[in-house]
Design an enzyme around this catalytic site. Structure first.
Site, mmCIF file in Angstrom:
data_model
loop_
_atom_site.group_PDB
_atom_site.id
_atom_site.type_symbol
_atom_site.label_atom_id
_atom_site.label_comp_id
_atom_site.label_asym_id
_atom_site.label_seq_id
_atom_site.Cartn_x
_atom_site.Cartn_y
_atom_site.Cartn_z
ATOM 1 N N ASP A 1 0.807 -1.230 0.000
ATOM 2 C CA ASP A 1 0.000 0.000 0.000
ATOM 3 C C ASP A 1 0.839 1.279 0.000
ATOM 4 O O ASP A 1 0.278 2.375 -0.064
ATOM 5 C CB ASP A 1 -0.948 -0.007 1.208
ATOM 6 C CG ASP A 1 -0.233 -0.210 2.531
ATOM 7 O OD1 ASP A 1 0.930 -0.640 2.529
ATOM 8 O OD2 ASP A 1 -0.846 0.069 3.572
ATOM 9 N N GLU B 1 11.236 -4.196 12.587
ATOM 10 C CA GLU B 1 12.386 -3.570 11.911
ATOM 11 C C GLU B 1 13.617 -3.638 12.808
ATOM 12 O O GLU B 1 14.703 -4.038 12.383
ATOM 13 C CB GLU B 1 12.089 -2.097 11.591
ATOM 14 C CG GLU B 1 10.937 -1.848 10.636
ATOM 15 C CD GLU B 1 9.587 -1.707 11.327
ATOM 16 O OE1 GLU B 1 9.492 -2.058 12.531
ATOM 17 O OE2 GLU B 1 8.626 -1.257 10.677
HETATM 18 C C1 UGA Z 1 3.177 -0.337 9.396
HETATM 19 C C2 UGA Z 1 4.588 -0.448 8.821
HETATM 20 O O1 UGA Z 1 4.804 0.507 7.810
HETATM 21 C C3 UGA Z 1 4.778 -1.840 8.251
HETATM 22 O O2 UGA Z 1 6.041 -1.932 7.654
HETATM 23 C C4 UGA Z 1 4.582 -2.843 9.359
HETATM 24 O O3 UGA Z 1 4.680 -4.135 8.840
HETATM 25 C C5 UGA Z 1 3.201 -2.662 9.948
HETATM 26 O O4 UGA Z 1 2.993 -1.323 10.389
HETATM 27 C C6 UGA Z 1 3.014 -3.566 11.158
HETATM 28 O O5 UGA Z 1 2.093 -3.362 11.901
HETATM 29 O O6 UGA Z 1 3.796 -4.462 11.367
HETATM 30 P P1 UGA Z 1 0.766 -0.395 8.284
HETATM 31 O O7 UGA Z 1 0.414 0.469 7.135
HETATM 32 O O8 UGA Z 1 0.290 0.026 9.636
HETATM 33 O O9 UGA Z 1 2.338 -0.549 8.296
HETATM 34 O O10 UGA Z 1 0.337 -1.913 8.061
HETATM 35 P P2 UGA Z 1 -0.301 -2.605 6.787
HETATM 36 O O11 UGA Z 1 0.043 -1.865 5.539
HETATM 37 O O12 UGA Z 1 -1.710 -2.867 7.081
HETATM 38 O O13 UGA Z 1 0.456 -3.999 6.788
HETATM 39 C C7 UGA Z 1 1.840 -4.126 6.482
HETATM 40 C C8 UGA Z 1 2.020 -5.150 5.345
HETATM 41 O O14 UGA Z 1 1.573 -6.427 5.804
HETATM 42 C C9 UGA Z 1 1.215 -4.819 4.097
HETATM 43 O O15 UGA Z 1 1.981 -5.086 2.941
HETATM 44 C C10 UGA Z 1 0.003 -5.735 4.190
HETATM 45 O O16 UGA Z 1 -0.501 -6.120 2.926
HETATM 46 C C11 UGA Z 1 0.544 -6.928 4.975
HETATM 47 N N1 UGA Z 1 -0.470 -7.573 5.852
HETATM 48 C C12 UGA Z 1 -1.272 -6.831 6.669
HETATM 49 C C13 UGA Z 1 -0.594 -8.945 5.848
HETATM 50 O O17 UGA Z 1 0.108 -9.644 5.105
HETATM 51 N N2 UGA Z 1 -1.542 -9.538 6.664
HETATM 52 C C14 UGA Z 1 -2.352 -8.819 7.481
HETATM 53 O O18 UGA Z 1 -3.195 -9.413 8.172
HETATM 54 C C15 UGA Z 1 -2.218 -7.427 7.479
HETATM 55 MN MN MN Z 2 0.542 0.099 5.150
#
Ligand code: UGA
Ligand code: MN
Length: 243
Positions: free
Chosen positions: A105, A188
């Site tokens: 995203d 990280e």
């Molecule tokens: C923030 C950070 O920018 C991420 O690098 C970090 O992994 C994440 O928090 C975290 O909580 O660990 P954020 O935008 O809050 O990112 O989180 P998402 O974009 O919802 O998820 C991070 C990545 O994991 C995305 O590429 C998403 O597609 C993936 N994801 C999310 C999954 O594979 N499974 C899930 O259930 C949720």
């Molecule tokens: Mn995100």
């Protein structure tokens, strides 16, 4: 070197548009291998077909989050995915490459790719739209990283965002215990600790970390309204069929 662009992704209504948008950025980048790790059991043949049509060299991994973590709030998002990608890279003993964790995203400037491709060990650069400060990134003095700006320090040695660094695979290969724990907020930091990072090893990128080349964007979709339309359509109650 090849850029190994690791993208965690998971099934939800935004998944296809997010991957489409990201693919249309990556299509401009030469010598890139896209590791798409999907948080789902088994192979998603629809998504595989979509990835194939983009024409980007890719590997599609199924990397579901272990079920015990799904109940935890906050859940460790994207960790099973990145661990699967790390395992894929390690199994192949790939060394001529640079690893980058690129969520599905975020928004990536094409300038980012030439910057990270030069990574000798670990490079770092700021990320826009992070939490309260609106930015997270290294503070650079005389060409060296001396500190970090981040609105959530939490005692982390490396208070950086997942999108704010890249790692050379030959460098990473020296650390057989490379890992990313299921520890929300500390992924990280613990990953960077596991590859023996030191302040003097960090290569600041993007004009000494003064340029923002990646943004932590988030997509909103009007879920409720569309879900109602879909169910009405399936029930035959909607006039969509007549359009
Ligand atoms: C923030 C950070 O920018 C991420 O690098 C970090 O992994 C994440 O928090 C975290 O909580 O660990 P954020 O935008 O809050 O990112 O989180 P998402 O974009 O919802 O998820 C991070 C990545 O994991 C995305 O590429 C998403 O597609 C993936 N994801 C999310 C999954 O594979 N499974 C899930 O259930 C949720
Ligand atoms: Mn995100």
């Amino acid at each position: 070197p090849i850029i190994y662009f690791v993208t965690p992704t998971y099934p939800r209504r935004e998944q296809i548009p997010e991957l489409t948008r990201l693919a249309h950025t990556l299509l401009h980048v030469p010598r890139l291998h896209w590791l798409v790790a999907n948080d789902q059991e088994g192979c998603n043949t629809f998504m595989d077909g979509m990835l194939k049509r983009f024409g980007i060299p890719y590997t599609h991994l199924a990397s579901p989050m272990p079920s015990n973590f799904r109940k935890v709030k906050p859940a460790p998002r994207g960790v099973a995915n990145r661990r699967a990608a790390l395992q894929w890279l390690r199994q192949r003993n790939l060394t001529d490459g640079v690893l980058y964790f690129g969520d599905d995203d975020n928004t990536y400037d094409l300038g980012l790719f030439s910057e990270i491709r030069q990574t000798q060990r670990v490079s770092m650069f700021p990320v826009g739209f992070i939490a309260d400060y609106g930015v997270s990134g290294p503070v650079v003095r005389k060409g060296k990283v001396v500190a970090f700006l981040d609105s959530w320090l939490a005692g982390r040695r490396w208070p950086v965002d997942m999108a704010g660094f890249a790692v050379n695979l030959e460098y990473m290969a020296q650390f057989p215990n490379v890992n990313m724990p299921y520890k929300p907020g500390f992924e990280e930091d613990r990953f960077l600790r596991s590859i023996g990072l030191r302040l003097d090893l960090i290569e600041p990128r993007g004009k000494n970390c003064s340029q923002i080349l990646v943004w932590h964007t988030q997509t909103k979709s009007k879920k409720a309204a569309v879900v109602r339309l879909e169910s009405e359509y399936l029930d035959g109650r909607s006039n969509l069929g007549a359009l």
